[in-house]
Design an enzyme around this catalytic site. Sequence first.
Site, PDB file in Angstrom:
ATOM      1  N   TYR A  41      -2.164  11.287   2.226  1.00 13.80           N
ATOM      2  CA  TYR A  41      -2.976  11.564   1.042  1.00 13.80           C
ATOM      3  C   TYR A  41      -3.018  13.061   0.752  1.00 13.80           C
ATOM      4  O   TYR A  41      -2.930  13.482  -0.404  1.00 13.80           O
ATOM      5  CB  TYR A  41      -4.396  11.032   1.257  1.00 13.80           C
ATOM      6  CG  TYR A  41      -4.455   9.536   1.398  1.00 13.80           C
ATOM      7  CD1 TYR A  41      -4.606   8.717   0.288  1.00 13.80           C
ATOM      8  CD2 TYR A  41      -4.344   8.931   2.653  1.00 13.80           C
ATOM      9  CE1 TYR A  41      -4.651   7.332   0.408  1.00 13.80           C
ATOM     10  CE2 TYR A  41      -4.386   7.553   2.789  1.00 13.80           C
ATOM     11  CZ  TYR A  41      -4.537   6.759   1.661  1.00 13.80           C
ATOM     12  OH  TYR A  41      -4.570   5.387   1.783  1.00 13.80           O
TER      13      TYR A  41
ATOM     14  N   HIS B 220      -7.028  -6.815  -0.722  1.00 12.31           N
ATOM     15  CA  HIS B 220      -6.000  -5.787  -0.561  1.00 12.31           C
ATOM     16  C   HIS B 220      -4.949  -6.125   0.496  1.00 12.31           C
ATOM     17  O   HIS B 220      -3.772  -5.806   0.335  1.00 12.31           O
ATOM     18  CB  HIS B 220      -6.671  -4.460  -0.199  1.00 12.31           C
ATOM     19  CG  HIS B 220      -5.718  -3.311  -0.091  1.00 12.31           C
ATOM     20  ND1 HIS B 220      -5.121  -2.721  -1.186  1.00 12.31           N
ATOM     21  CD2 HIS B 220      -5.219  -2.649   0.993  1.00 12.31           C
ATOM     22  CE1 HIS B 220      -4.326  -1.739  -0.797  1.00 12.31           C
ATOM     23  NE2 HIS B 220      -4.363  -1.681   0.517  1.00 12.31           N
TER      24      HIS B 220
ATOM     25  N   ASP C 113       0.854  -1.192   0.000  1.00 15.32           N
ATOM     26  CA  ASP C 113       0.000   0.000   0.000  1.00 15.32           C
ATOM     27  C   ASP C 113       0.897   1.251   0.000  1.00 15.32           C
ATOM     28  O   ASP C 113       1.739   1.387  -0.881  1.00 15.32           O
ATOM     29  CB  ASP C 113      -0.953  -0.067   1.202  1.00 15.32           C
ATOM     30  CG  ASP C 113      -2.034   1.003   1.194  1.00 15.32           C
ATOM     31  OD1 ASP C 113      -3.007   0.864   0.431  1.00 15.32           O
ATOM     32  OD2 ASP C 113      -1.893   1.979   1.944  1.00 15.32           O
TER      33      ASP C 113
END
Length: 298
Positions: free
Chosen positions: A217, A278, A111
């Site tokens: 982010y 994921h 990730d």
Amino acid sequence: MSEESTNLEQAIKHDYAQIGGVRLHYARAGFGEKLVVLLHGFPECWYSWRHQLLALAQQQDYTVVAPDMRGYNLSDKPPRIEDYKIEKLVDDVTGLIRHLGRERAAIVGHDWGASVTWATAQRHPEYLWKLAALQVPPWPVWKKNLTLRQFLASWYMLFFQIPYLPEWLIKRNNYAMLEDVFKNTTAVKGIINDTDIAVYKKAMSEPGALTAAINYYRANIWSRFFSKDDEMVKRRIKIHTLFIYGEKDHAVLPSTVKGVKEFIDAPYKEIHIPHSAHWVQQEAKEEVTKALIDFLAE
């Protein structure tokens, strides 16, 4: 206390590294000559690598280290959004390698950890002897493959640009949204259990940790989507590379990881795991661990 928890406590030691102005917590196992660094993603911590830490450390040649990335769990949490730019995350990794008295490491990332792994190989290839990335391709591959479906699957990246609201929603009802993510986005229900989720909740409830994690982010996504690629971002990977992908990922779609090999100017291997989503190193721990052991031994 479960047998697994007892094994973790006995085999894994914890320490801190001062990297510039940031103090990083890390878990460590093994005393081998070769260093392996495991980088976690959102919204996790070092614990996401618990299975691989122990298994890799049992290989005689490795010292295995899994840090809490800056902003997470027991590591320092700088207050500004710009403190989480990808360049600073890369500097943390290279600084950790130096702190451990090594010149190079095999870096394995999942990730956000994968994004930092790719970026480290682009900016400082001299620090890597091998590279493994899980689920997330290099940014040029992501951007080339970007579709409306992937854009919609990545809706949370833009949602996280909003101040305060994401933190408020995630914290509600004892981090119910966090629990829902781990329980409902795995390919097999319950494979990340209540004990595991409690670890992640505790890590994310550390003062400042949730905002710091979301700042990854805020610091990087907007500029990557909407600004021109700089030369560093487009620099090709010249490190022996393994890419692992769980095919039932809801956040990173299969079409988005096509063509990773085209970006690699070095030996390359790609493994797809059809029964994993994921959280691949936890959902398919045996397959991922074996793949890493085989790859590092090549």
